[in-house]
Design an enzyme around this catalytic site. Structure first.
Site, short mmCIF file in Angstrom:
data_model
loop_
_atom_site.label_atom_id
_atom_site.label_comp_id
_atom_site.label_asym_id
_atom_site.label_seq_id
_atom_site.Cartn_x
_atom_site.Cartn_y
_atom_site.Cartn_z
N CYS A 134 11.39 -8.52 -6.01
CA CYS A 134 10.26 -9.42 -5.75
C CYS A 134 9.96 -10.28 -6.98
O CYS A 134 9.41 -9.77 -7.96
CB CYS A 134 9.04 -8.59 -5.35
SG CYS A 134 7.58 -9.60 -5.01
N CYS A 137 6.23 -10.80 -7.64
CA CYS A 137 5.57 -9.62 -8.21
C CYS A 137 5.95 -9.43 -9.68
O CYS A 137 5.09 -9.14 -10.51
CB CYS A 137 6.00 -8.35 -7.48
SG CYS A 137 6.05 -8.49 -5.70
N ASP A 138 7.22 -9.56 -9.99
CA ASP A 138 7.70 -9.10 -11.30
C ASP A 138 8.12 -10.22 -12.25
O ASP A 138 8.42 -9.94 -13.42
CB ASP A 138 8.91 -8.16 -11.09
CG ASP A 138 8.50 -6.90 -10.35
OD1 ASP A 138 7.31 -6.54 -10.42
OD2 ASP A 138 9.35 -6.28 -9.70
C1 LIG Z 1 9.83 -2.51 -6.25
C2 LIG Z 1 8.75 -3.32 -5.58
C3 LIG Z 1 7.78 -3.93 -6.36
C4 LIG Z 1 6.76 -4.67 -5.75
N1 LIG Z 1 5.79 -5.22 -6.55
C5 LIG Z 1 4.75 -5.87 -5.98
C6 LIG Z 1 3.71 -6.41 -6.79
O1 LIG Z 1 3.72 -6.31 -8.02
N2 LIG Z 1 2.71 -7.08 -6.16
C7 LIG Z 1 2.65 -7.24 -4.80
O2 LIG Z 1 1.71 -7.82 -4.29
N3 LIG Z 1 3.64 -6.72 -4.01
C8 LIG Z 1 4.68 -6.05 -4.57
N4 LIG Z 1 5.69 -5.56 -3.78
C9 LIG Z 1 5.62 -5.77 -2.33
C10 LIG Z 1 4.57 -4.84 -1.68
O3 LIG Z 1 4.74 -3.52 -2.17
C11 LIG Z 1 4.75 -4.90 -0.17
O4 LIG Z 1 4.56 -6.24 0.26
C12 LIG Z 1 3.72 -4.00 0.55
O5 LIG Z 1 3.83 -2.66 0.12
C13 LIG Z 1 3.95 -4.06 2.07
O6 LIG Z 1 2.98 -3.26 2.67
P1 LIG Z 1 3.13 -2.69 4.16
O7 LIG Z 1 1.96 -1.79 4.35
O8 LIG Z 1 3.33 -3.79 5.10
O9 LIG Z 1 4.50 -1.87 4.19
P2 LIG Z 1 5.14 -0.77 3.25
O10 LIG Z 1 4.57 -0.79 1.89
O11 LIG Z 1 6.61 -0.97 3.40
O12 LIG Z 1 4.70 0.61 3.92
C14 LIG Z 1 5.29 1.07 5.10
C15 LIG Z 1 4.73 2.43 5.42
O13 LIG Z 1 5.26 2.85 6.67
C16 LIG Z 1 5.66 4.20 6.59
N5 LIG Z 1 6.69 4.44 7.62
C17 LIG Z 1 7.92 3.90 7.72
N6 LIG Z 1 8.56 4.42 8.79
C18 LIG Z 1 7.69 5.29 9.36
C19 LIG Z 1 7.74 6.16 10.48
N7 LIG Z 1 8.81 6.25 11.27
N8 LIG Z 1 6.65 6.93 10.77
C20 LIG Z 1 5.54 6.86 10.01
N9 LIG Z 1 5.44 6.04 8.94
C21 LIG Z 1 6.50 5.29 8.62
C22 LIG Z 1 6.13 4.37 5.15
O14 LIG Z 1 6.09 5.74 4.76
C23 LIG Z 1 5.08 3.54 4.43
O15 LIG Z 1 3.94 4.34 4.19
C24 LIG Z 1 6.72 -4.81 -4.34
C25 LIG Z 1 7.70 -4.20 -3.55
C26 LIG Z 1 8.71 -3.47 -4.15
C27 LIG Z 1 9.75 -2.79 -3.30
#
Ligand SMILES: Cc1cc2nc3c(=O)[nH]c(=O)nc-3n(C[C@H](O)[C@H](O)[C@H](O)COP(=O)(O)OP(=O)(O)OC[C@H]3O[C@@H](n4cnc5c(N)ncnc54)[C@H](O)[C@@H]3O)c2cc1C
Length: 323
Positions: A134, A137-138
């Site tokens: 990202c 982000c970084d």
């Molecule tokens: C390395 C990294 C660094 C990042 N740094 C930043 C940053 O500095 N700033 C920023 O704003 N964003 C950052 N991001 C992006 C940010 O983390 C994501 O945009 C955000 O977490 C997305 O949120 P979400 O809730 O949509 O999904 P996710 O965070 O992907 O969460 C998905 C959830 O669904 C659950 N899940 C999946 N499958 C199942 C299932 N079958 N049953 C039950 N639960 C399930 C998982 O356990 C998880 O809890 C970063 C991402 C990464 C990978």
């Protein structure tokens, strides 16, 4: 079998925001957390762009606080993984884990998408030590440094150009000899003096200095098979995302890339089922946007439950009953 008014699948930023809002609305939501409480945010070393934390905050701490806040208002977290759902019979919807069946009047899907990995040695160990998925982000952590970007599509080139704000040199490493990114974007990249390109080449390994910080990549030219070491202080991988939507395939409408289709109120094509965060947003992919979408989806669910109150089966006082 358990019954609930609201069931949230996923505990990333979108799911945690949805848990807070539905819990404060006294709906006692059940959150099936999945394998990773806090989702991608939980594996993020430092988050500097989430409002309210001027000095930044570690991902694990931010999601722990979000979880505590939601729990404080009555959200119940279940550390399990959803294996199947049945939305075809209407409400209450059926959601199954390996050992339990849940009946839910409304469902919020927040299961996110995973950045596709290179699957090479050193990649996973390098996360937080120079490997990133990202730029938004970084990028800030790479001020004055030289980095490589892996990929040749829109997001690789867009993020690469974005990184020119921070890094002194960006080298795009691409498996082919042309980019897939849009023509205008390509022009911006080619015109930018900080952007360089290595064609027909794959990253074979991520290498580290003695302090465990990324210092180079091993490359392989796919035409000549020649290998080389390319020094770099950062590796940004943009080779796509995989939405976790496999078991929703025949249950809610997905777009061609496998993301759940919602309207502006986060409603899916199934009445009473909502989706938020990266599972329905393939563009912004931020903690803040996911939190906002989770909030919007939960408010839609709250309104939907209010509007359908008379037709829903009553729950006991605990709002969650085991049968
Ligand atoms: C390395 C990294 C660094 C990042 N740094 C930043 C940053 O500095 N700033 C920023 O704003 N964003 C950052 N991001 C992006 C940010 O983390 C994501 O945009 C955000 O977490 C997305 O949120 P979400 O809730 O949509 O999904 P996710 O965070 O992907 O969460 C998905 C959830 O669904 C659950 N899940 C999946 N499958 C199942 C299932 N079958 N049953 C039950 N639960 C399930 C998982 O356990 C998880 O809890 C970063 C991402 C990464 C990978």
């Amino acid at each position: 079998m358990q019954k609930t008014r609201v069931l949230i699948v996923g505990s990333g930023p979108a799911g945690l925001a949805a848990a807070l809002y539905t819990a404060r609305a006294q709906l006692k939501p059940v959150v099936i957390a999945g394998m990773q409480l806090g989702g991608q945010a939980a594996i993020t070393h430092e988050i500097e762009n989430y409002p309210g934390f001027p000095g930044g905050i570690s991902g694990p701490e931010l999601v722990e606080r979000m979880k505590d806040q939601a729990e404080g208002f009555g959200a119940e977290f279940i550390y399990d993984v959803v294996e199947s759902v049945d939305f075809t019979q209407g409400t209450p919807f059926t959601v199954k884990t390996a050992g339990e069946t849940y009946l839910a009047d409304s469902v919020l899907i927040t299961i996110g998408a995973d950045p596709r990995k290179l699957k090479v040695n050193g990649e996973i160990e390098g996360i937080g030590r120079g490997v990133s998925y990202c730029g938004t982000c970084d990028g800030f952590f790479f001020r004055g440094k030289e980095v490589v970007v892996v990929g040749g599509g829109d997001s690789a080139i867009e993020e690469g150009v974005f990184l020119t704000r921070f890094a002194t040199k960006i080298t795009v490493i691409h498996r082919r000899d042309t980019l897939r990114a849009g023509v205008q974007l390509q022009k911006r990249a080619f015109d930018n003096p900080k952007m360089n390109f290595i064609w027909d080449t794959a990253v074979e390994e991520v290498l580290f200095n003695e302090d465990g910080i990324v210092n180079s990549v091993r490359l392989k030219n796919l035409k000549t098979e020649e290998e080389s070491i390319y020094p770099t202080q950062g590796i940004f991988v943009f080779i796509g995302h995989d939405p976790n939507s496999t078991f929703f395939k025949d249950q809610v409408a997905l777009n061609d890339n496998g993301y759940i289709i919602t309207d502006e109120r986060y409603r899916t094509n199934v009445d009473g089922v909502f989706a938020a965060g990266e599972i329905q947003d393939e563009i912004w992919r931020q903690v803040a946007t996911s939190v906002g979408q989770g909030t919007g989806a939960s408010m839609s669910a709250i309104h939907w439950l209010d509007a359908h109150e008379e037709s829903l089966q009553p729950l006991d006082d605990a709002n969650l009953v085991s049968e």
